[in-house]
Design an enzyme around this catalytic site. Structure first.
Site, PDB file in Angstrom:
ATOM      1  N   ASN A  55      -9.413  -0.596  10.733  1.00 40.82           N
ATOM      2  CA  ASN A  55      -8.198  -0.065  10.106  1.00 40.82           C
ATOM      3  C   ASN A  55      -7.555   0.896  11.099  1.00 40.82           C
ATOM      4  O   ASN A  55      -8.185   1.867  11.508  1.00 40.82           O
ATOM      5  CB  ASN A  55      -8.562   0.694   8.825  1.00 40.82           C
ATOM      6  CG  ASN A  55      -9.255  -0.208   7.829  1.00 40.82           C
ATOM      7  OD1 ASN A  55      -8.644  -1.066   7.216  1.00 40.82           O
ATOM      8  ND2 ASN A  55     -10.570  -0.048   7.689  1.00 40.82           N
ATOM      9  N   ASP A  86     -15.007  -0.794   9.570  1.00 36.12           N
ATOM     10  CA  ASP A  86     -15.883  -1.143   8.448  1.00 36.12           C
ATOM     11  C   ASP A  86     -16.982  -2.075   8.945  1.00 36.12           C
ATOM     12  O   ASP A  86     -16.709  -3.041   9.663  1.00 36.12           O
ATOM     13  CB  ASP A  86     -15.089  -1.853   7.334  1.00 36.12           C
ATOM     14  CG  ASP A  86     -14.116  -0.915   6.632  1.00 36.12           C
ATOM     15  OD1 ASP A  86     -14.250   0.311   6.779  1.00 36.12           O
ATOM     16  OD2 ASP A  86     -13.215  -1.419   5.926  1.00 36.12           O
ATOM     17  N   TYR A 123     -10.514   2.400  -5.603  1.00 34.93           N
ATOM     18  CA  TYR A 123      -9.441   3.265  -6.104  1.00 34.93           C
ATOM     19  C   TYR A 123      -9.491   3.614  -7.585  1.00 34.93           C
ATOM     20  O   TYR A 123      -8.777   4.508  -8.017  1.00 34.93           O
ATOM     21  CB  TYR A 123      -8.074   2.613  -5.813  1.00 34.93           C
ATOM     22  CG  TYR A 123      -7.835   2.326  -4.365  1.00 34.93           C
ATOM     23  CD1 TYR A 123      -7.759   3.365  -3.436  1.00 34.93           C
ATOM     24  CD2 TYR A 123      -7.687   1.029  -3.904  1.00 34.93           C
ATOM     25  CE1 TYR A 123      -7.549   3.116  -2.099  1.00 34.93           C
ATOM     26  CE2 TYR A 123      -7.472   0.764  -2.563  1.00 34.93           C
ATOM     27  CZ  TYR A 123      -7.403   1.811  -1.666  1.00 34.93           C
ATOM     28  OH  TYR A 123      -7.188   1.551  -0.344  1.00 34.93           O
ATOM     29  N   GLY A 171      -6.572   5.623   5.228  1.00 35.54           N
ATOM     30  CA  GLY A 171      -6.134   6.622   4.250  1.00 35.54           C
ATOM     31  C   GLY A 171      -6.463   8.047   4.699  1.00 35.54           C
ATOM     32  O   GLY A 171      -7.471   8.287   5.365  1.00 35.54           O
ATOM     33  N   GLU A 178     -13.999  -5.142   9.962  1.00 37.78           N
ATOM     34  CA  GLU A 178     -12.585  -4.967  10.306  1.00 37.78           C
ATOM     35  C   GLU A 178     -12.342  -3.590  10.888  1.00 37.78           C
ATOM     36  O   GLU A 178     -13.147  -2.675  10.726  1.00 37.78           O
ATOM     37  CB  GLU A 178     -11.702  -5.153   9.062  1.00 37.78           C
ATOM     38  CG  GLU A 178     -11.997  -4.144   7.969  1.00 37.78           C
ATOM     39  CD  GLU A 178     -10.810  -3.830   7.086  1.00 37.78           C
ATOM     40  OE1 GLU A 178      -9.672  -4.237   7.406  1.00 37.78           O
ATOM     41  OE2 GLU A 178     -11.010  -3.137   6.068  1.00 37.78           O
ATOM     42  N   GLU A 213       0.820  -1.215   0.000  1.00 42.64           N
ATOM     43  CA  GLU A 213       0.000   0.000   0.000  1.00 42.64           C
ATOM     44  C   GLU A 213       0.857   1.270   0.000  1.00 42.64           C
ATOM     45  O   GLU A 213       0.406   2.343   0.407  1.00 42.64           O
ATOM     46  CB  GLU A 213      -0.961  -0.028   1.189  1.00 42.64           C
ATOM     47  CG  GLU A 213      -2.001  -1.134   1.053  1.00 42.64           C
ATOM     48  CD  GLU A 213      -2.843  -1.312   2.303  1.00 42.64           C
ATOM     49  OE1 GLU A 213      -3.884  -0.658   2.406  1.00 42.64           O
ATOM     50  OE2 GLU A 213      -2.441  -2.086   3.182  1.00 42.64           O
ATOM     51  N   ARG A 238     -10.641   3.474  11.828  1.00 36.63           N
ATOM     52  CA  ARG A 238     -11.894   3.442  11.057  1.00 36.63           C
ATOM     53  C   ARG A 238     -12.411   2.016  11.045  1.00 36.63           C
ATOM     54  O   ARG A 238     -11.671   1.090  10.712  1.00 36.63           O
ATOM     55  CB  ARG A 238     -11.631   3.911   9.634  1.00 36.63           C
ATOM     56  CG  ARG A 238     -12.824   4.542   8.936  1.00 36.63           C
ATOM     57  CD  ARG A 238     -12.557   4.670   7.451  1.00 36.63           C
ATOM     58  NE  ARG A 238     -12.682   3.369   6.831  1.00 36.63           N
ATOM     59  CZ  ARG A 238     -11.880   2.898   5.883  1.00 36.63           C
ATOM     60  NH1 ARG A 238     -10.886   3.606   5.419  1.00 36.63           N
ATOM     61  NH2 ARG A 238     -12.075   1.698   5.386  1.00 36.63           N
ATOM     62  N   SER A 242      -7.317  -3.206   1.227  1.00 34.63           N
ATOM     63  CA  SER A 242      -7.684  -2.712  -0.101  1.00 34.63           C
ATOM     64  C   SER A 242      -8.497  -3.717  -0.912  1.00 34.63           C
ATOM     65  O   SER A 242      -8.493  -3.674  -2.135  1.00 34.63           O
ATOM     66  CB  SER A 242      -6.438  -2.311  -0.907  1.00 34.63           C
ATOM     67  OG  SER A 242      -5.768  -1.274  -0.247  1.00 34.63           O
TER      68      SER A 242
HETATM   69  N1  LIG Z   1     -18.815 -10.909   5.185  1.00 33.20           N
HETATM   70  C1  LIG Z   1     -18.969 -10.098   4.130  1.00 33.20           C
HETATM   71  N2  LIG Z   1     -20.179 -10.008   3.486  1.00 33.20           N
HETATM   72  C2  LIG Z   1     -20.332  -9.202   2.412  1.00 33.20           C
HETATM   73  N3  LIG Z   1     -19.351  -8.449   1.884  1.00 33.20           N
HETATM   74  C3  LIG Z   1     -18.138  -8.485   2.464  1.00 33.20           C
HETATM   75  C4  LIG Z   1     -17.886  -9.307   3.611  1.00 33.20           C
HETATM   76  N4  LIG Z   1     -16.571  -9.148   3.953  1.00 33.20           N
HETATM   77  C5  LIG Z   1     -16.048  -8.274   3.074  1.00 33.20           C
HETATM   78  N5  LIG Z   1     -16.985  -7.864   2.176  1.00 33.20           N
HETATM   79  C6  LIG Z   1     -16.757  -6.893   1.081  1.00 33.20           C
HETATM   80  O1  LIG Z   1     -15.354  -6.815   0.816  1.00 33.20           O
HETATM   81  C7  LIG Z   1     -14.845  -5.504   1.157  1.00 33.20           C
HETATM   82  C8  LIG Z   1     -13.478  -5.592   1.805  1.00 33.20           C
HETATM   83  O2  LIG Z   1     -13.569  -6.378   2.975  1.00 33.20           O
HETATM   84  P1  LIG Z   1     -12.817  -6.006   4.320  1.00 33.20           P
HETATM   85  O3  LIG Z   1     -13.082  -7.119   5.293  1.00 33.20           O
HETATM   86  O4  LIG Z   1     -13.192  -4.633   4.762  1.00 33.20           O
HETATM   87  O5  LIG Z   1     -11.274  -6.101   3.911  1.00 33.20           O
HETATM   88  P2  LIG Z   1     -10.191  -5.012   3.396  1.00 33.20           P
HETATM   89  O6  LIG Z   1      -9.176  -5.009   4.478  1.00 33.20           O
HETATM   90  O7  LIG Z   1      -9.656  -5.567   2.129  1.00 33.20           O
HETATM   91  O8  LIG Z   1     -10.900  -3.694   3.240  1.00 33.20           O
HETATM   92  C9  LIG Z   1     -15.892  -4.906   2.087  1.00 33.20           C
HETATM   93  O9  LIG Z   1     -15.804  -3.497   2.044  1.00 33.20           O
HETATM   94  C10 LIG Z   1     -17.190  -5.498   1.525  1.00 33.20           C
HETATM   95  O10 LIG Z   1     -17.631  -4.785   0.374  1.00 33.20           O
HETATM   96 MG   LIG Z   2     -12.199  -2.738   4.575  1.00 35.94          MG
END
Ligand SMILES: Nc1ncnc2c1ncn2[C@@H]1O[C@H](COP(=O)(O)OP(=O)(O)O)[C@@H](O)[C@H]1O
Ligand SMILES: [Mg+2]
Length: 302
Positions: free
Chosen positions: A266, A251, A210, A270, A264, A17, A249, A145
């Site tokens: 962060n 999610d 991105y 960013g 998750e 990243e 942040r 990402s």
């Molecule tokens: N359990 C889930 N159900 C539905 N969508 C998911 C799920 N986990 C991840 N996603 C999708 O994938 C994206 C990235 O997942 P995330 O766990 O936030 O990892 P990263 O660290 O890559 O951002 C999320 O923003 C969402 O759109």
């Molecule tokens: Mg995420």
């Protein structure tokens, strides 16, 4: 103005990243300069130890993403040097970088997170799919990402999804949450206004993050006041359960039944001027410069 002394902004570094970190770091440097802070930008290279010692810095503003910068490594190094830094400490950074560890802590703390399984061989995928159903989300334990993530719709795609994630290390399968997607920034001890993300893509993937300009960001998020509070409280609980500090942040997603789940945390999100934390800060009445100074103010918090 408070005397911040010499402040080093650490950015760049060797992680995947790096590019986004360079942008975030440059924006932070600019903001601190504009507020009269004696700021020094350092692109993290193998000579980082010498530069930090020679620089006689009072505080370090960490604007590194990913491996070595967001996973507790640089945090431990700065602890050894006795330099206060922004954001989370060693343990919280390491746990947040590892989605399997994060989820284990959240489950133990009663923070709702999608049901999951750790997969250690391609054969484990079918068992996980049998328990968690389709679509099945398959992701690397330690990436960001949206790299290496697949939404698997049927058994034929399990092996490929496993391989894609396994290229980045350990693999996690998660129950798919089907509703809207949110993110909630934490600054100091409080949650900022929630942002809702909307993409025509299948999920919020790398392109949606991105590349494409079709992703919509809504702040206010369009939640009822009690739902907004619910998400903020949940985000703060998720943040505190991992022992995070300063800023970050969280999610989250909402399931079809209306319940919210944490995906998750962060710990060094960013910070370009179109990033999500600055967007939430703006909605709370804080300019980008105010936000950067607030993050710096929390450096070295216990
Ligand atoms: N359990 C889930 N159900 C539905 N969508 C998911 C799920 N986990 C991840 N996603 C999708 O994938 C994206 C990235 O997942 P995330 O766990 O936030 O990892 P990263 O660290 O890559 O951002 C999320 O923003 C969402 O759109
Ligand atoms: Mg995420």
């Amino acid at each position: 103005m408070k005397d911040y002394g010499r402040v080093a902004v650490l950015y760049g570094g060797p992680s995947s990243e790096r590019e986004i970190s360079l942008k975030s770091g440059a924006a932070v440097v600019q903001a601190l300069k504009s507020r009269g802070v004696d700021v020094h930008a350092i692109d993290v290279q193998p000579d980082i130890a010498t530069r930090l010692v020679a620089g006689n810095f009072k505080t370090v503003f960490l604007m590194l993403h990913g491996r070595l910068g967001e996973d507790g490594a640089i945090q431990g190094f700065l602890e050894v040097l006795g330099l206060p830094y922004t954001g989370s400490g060693i343990t919280a950074s390491a746990i947040a970088m590892d989605k399997a560890l994060s989820k284990a802590v959240w489950v133990a703390s009663g923070v709702p997170t999608p049901e999951y399984a750790l997969i250690d061989s391609p054969d484990g995928m079918a068992t996980a799919a049998g328990r968690l159903g389709y679509p099945l989300i398959v992701k690397p334990v330690a990436e960001g990402s949206s790299i290496g993530i697949t939404k698997v719709r049927d058994a034929r795609d399990l092996a490929r999804a496993y391989q894609l994630a396994a290229d980045y290390g350990r693999v996690l399968a998660e129950r798919c949450v089907t509703g809207a997607e949110y993110t909630c920034a934490i600054l100091g001890g409080r949650a900022l206004p929630v942002i809702r993300l909307e993409t025509p893509q299948d999920f919020y993937d790398y392109e949606a993050k991105y590349v494409l300009n079709t992703t919509r960001y809504h702040c206010p998020a369009g939640l009822a006041p009690d739902e907004e509070r619910e998400v903020q409280t949940l985000a703060l609980r998720a943040f505190q359960a991992l022992g995070a500090r300063g800023w970050g942040r969280v999610d989250l997603m909402r399931d079809a039944d209306g319940r919210f789940y944490v995906l998750e945390l962060n710990t060094a999100p960013g910070m370009t001027d179109h990033s999500l934390v600055p967007m939430a800060a703006r909605a709370a009445g804080l300019s980008f410069e105010d936000l950067v100074l607030a993050i710096l103010d929390h450096a070295g918090d216990a």
